[in-house]
Design a protein around this motif. Structure first.
Motif, mmCIF file in Angstrom:
data_model
loop_
_atom_site.group_PDB
_atom_site.id
_atom_site.type_symbol
_atom_site.label_atom_id
_atom_site.label_comp_id
_atom_site.label_asym_id
_atom_site.label_seq_id
_atom_site.Cartn_x
_atom_site.Cartn_y
_atom_site.Cartn_z
ATOM 1 N N LEU A 9 45.318 22.136 25.742
ATOM 2 C CA LEU A 9 45.187 23.102 26.819
ATOM 3 C C LEU A 9 46.075 24.316 26.585
ATOM 4 C CD1 LEU A 9 43.949 23.692 29.588
ATOM 5 C CD2 LEU A 9 45.914 22.530 30.594
ATOM 6 N N GLU A 10 45.479 25.502 26.690
ATOM 7 C CA GLU A 10 46.207 26.757 26.523
ATOM 8 C C GLU A 10 46.416 27.451 27.867
ATOM 9 O OE1 GLU A 10 47.408 28.187 23.550
ATOM 10 O OE2 GLU A 10 46.966 26.210 22.714
ATOM 11 N N LYS A 11 45.355 27.512 28.696
ATOM 12 C CA LYS A 11 45.492 28.167 29.993
ATOM 13 C C LYS A 11 44.400 27.726 30.960
ATOM 14 C CE LYS A 11 42.914 32.361 28.890
ATOM 15 N NZ LYS A 11 42.941 33.829 28.852
ATOM 16 N N ILE A 12 44.693 27.906 32.244
ATOM 17 C CA ILE A 12 43.741 27.683 33.326
ATOM 18 C C ILE A 12 43.746 28.946 34.181
ATOM 19 C CG2 ILE A 12 43.167 26.347 35.382
ATOM 20 C CD1 ILE A 12 44.600 23.972 34.090
ATOM 21 N N PHE A 13 42.552 29.479 34.465
ATOM 22 C CA PHE A 13 42.405 30.664 35.296
ATOM 23 C C PHE A 13 41.555 30.294 36.493
ATOM 24 C CE2 PHE A 13 39.934 34.352 36.643
ATOM 25 C CZ PHE A 13 40.940 35.265 36.881
ATOM 26 N N VAL A 14 42.016 30.647 37.694
ATOM 27 C CA VAL A 14 41.279 30.361 38.921
ATOM 28 C C VAL A 14 40.965 31.680 39.604
ATOM 29 C CG1 VAL A 14 41.335 29.196 41.156
ATOM 30 C CG2 VAL A 14 42.449 28.140 39.180
ATOM 31 N N ARG A 15 39.672 31.942 39.850
ATOM 32 C CA ARG A 15 39.227 33.177 40.517
ATOM 33 C C ARG A 15 39.113 32.909 42.011
ATOM 34 N NH1 ARG A 15 39.016 38.637 40.180
ATOM 35 N NH2 ARG A 15 37.296 39.369 41.425
ATOM 36 N N ILE A 16 39.906 33.627 42.806
ATOM 37 C CA ILE A 16 39.910 33.471 44.257
ATOM 38 C C ILE A 16 39.414 34.768 44.873
ATOM 39 C CG2 ILE A 16 41.360 33.130 46.296
ATOM 40 C CD1 ILE A 16 43.243 31.493 44.483
ATOM 41 N N GLU A 17 38.466 34.647 45.806
ATOM 42 C CA GLU A 17 37.942 35.810 46.519
ATOM 43 C C GLU A 17 38.046 35.543 48.008
ATOM 44 O OE1 GLU A 17 33.996 36.681 45.141
ATOM 45 O OE2 GLU A 17 34.730 37.470 43.239
ATOM 46 N N GLY A 18 39.102 36.052 48.620
ATOM 47 C CA GLY A 18 39.275 35.906 50.069
ATOM 48 C C GLY A 18 39.832 34.560 50.468
ATOM 49 N N GLY A 19 39.591 34.215 51.711
ATOM 50 C CA GLY A 19 40.147 32.989 52.265
ATOM 51 C C GLY A 19 41.563 33.236 52.748
ATOM 52 N N SER A 20 42.352 32.172 52.800
ATOM 53 C CA SER A 20 43.742 32.282 53.239
ATOM 54 C C SER A 20 44.630 31.533 52.257
ATOM 55 C CB SER A 20 43.893 31.681 54.639
ATOM 56 O OG SER A 20 43.668 30.280 54.608
ATOM 57 N N PHE A 21 45.933 31.603 52.497
ATOM 58 C CA PHE A 21 46.875 30.912 51.621
ATOM 59 C C PHE A 21 46.595 29.412 51.581
ATOM 60 C CE2 PHE A 21 50.877 28.653 50.912
ATOM 61 C CZ PHE A 21 51.252 29.194 49.697
ATOM 62 N N TRP A 22 46.340 28.828 52.734
ATOM 63 C CA TRP A 22 46.127 27.377 52.823
ATOM 64 C C TRP A 22 44.691 26.962 52.516
ATOM 65 C CZ3 TRP A 22 50.398 24.939 52.454
ATOM 66 C CH2 TRP A 22 51.553 25.468 52.988
ATOM 67 N N LEU A 23 43.760 27.892 52.615
ATOM 68 C CA LEU A 23 42.350 27.575 52.351
ATOM 69 C C LEU A 23 41.701 28.746 51.601
ATOM 70 C CD1 LEU A 23 40.229 25.381 52.827
ATOM 71 C CD2 LEU A 23 39.618 26.537 54.939
ATOM 72 N N PRO A 24 42.054 28.908 50.308
ATOM 73 C CA PRO A 24 41.487 30.021 49.540
ATOM 74 C C PRO A 24 40.010 29.781 49.214
ATOM 75 C CG PRO A 24 42.784 28.615 48.107
ATOM 76 C CD PRO A 24 42.961 28.092 49.502
ATOM 77 N N ASN A 25 39.280 30.863 49.033
ATOM 78 C CA ASN A 25 37.872 30.792 48.644
ATOM 79 C C ASN A 25 37.817 30.867 47.114
ATOM 80 O OD1 ASN A 25 35.114 30.814 48.576
ATOM 81 N ND2 ASN A 25 34.915 32.944 49.201
ATOM 82 N N VAL A 26 37.771 29.718 46.451
ATOM 83 C CA VAL A 26 37.788 29.646 44.992
ATOM 84 C C VAL A 26 36.362 29.806 44.478
ATOM 85 C CG1 VAL A 26 38.359 28.239 42.981
ATOM 86 C CG2 VAL A 26 39.815 28.151 45.022
ATOM 87 N N LYS A 27 36.122 30.846 43.682
ATOM 88 C CA LYS A 27 34.790 31.118 43.135
ATOM 89 C C LYS A 27 34.536 30.285 41.871
ATOM 90 C CE LYS A 27 31.687 34.803 41.825
ATOM 91 N NZ LYS A 27 31.506 36.237 41.597
ATOM 92 N N TYR A 28 35.508 30.289 40.933
ATOM 93 C CA TYR A 28 35.363 29.495 39.716
ATOM 94 C C TYR A 28 36.726 29.260 39.083
ATOM 95 C CZ TYR A 28 35.661 33.945 37.161
ATOM 96 O OH TYR A 28 36.071 35.151 36.659
#
Length: 50
Positions: A9-28
């Motif tokens: 494993l080299e890296k993990i990238f998480v794309r978040i669009e909106g939501g909140s700190f406790w319930l983010p809207n994770v796209k991919y």
């Protein structure tokens, strides 16, 4: 169809669009690593937004 692969494993990238700190809207999420056998870089994307 999914193949099992061993990677370093080299890296993990998480794309978040909106939501909140406790319930983010994770796209991919993208996972990038080095294949243990061929030594090639592999990136896999997992779509999480429904």
């Amino acid at each position: 169809m999914s193949m099992k692969k061993k990677i370093q494993l080299e890296k993990i990238f998480v794309r978040i669009e909106g939501g909140s700190f406790w319930l983010p809207n994770v796209k991919y999420a993208e996972v990038t690593g080095i294949d243990a056998f061929s030594h090639k870089t592999i990136t896999e994307r997992f779509n999480l937004k429904q």
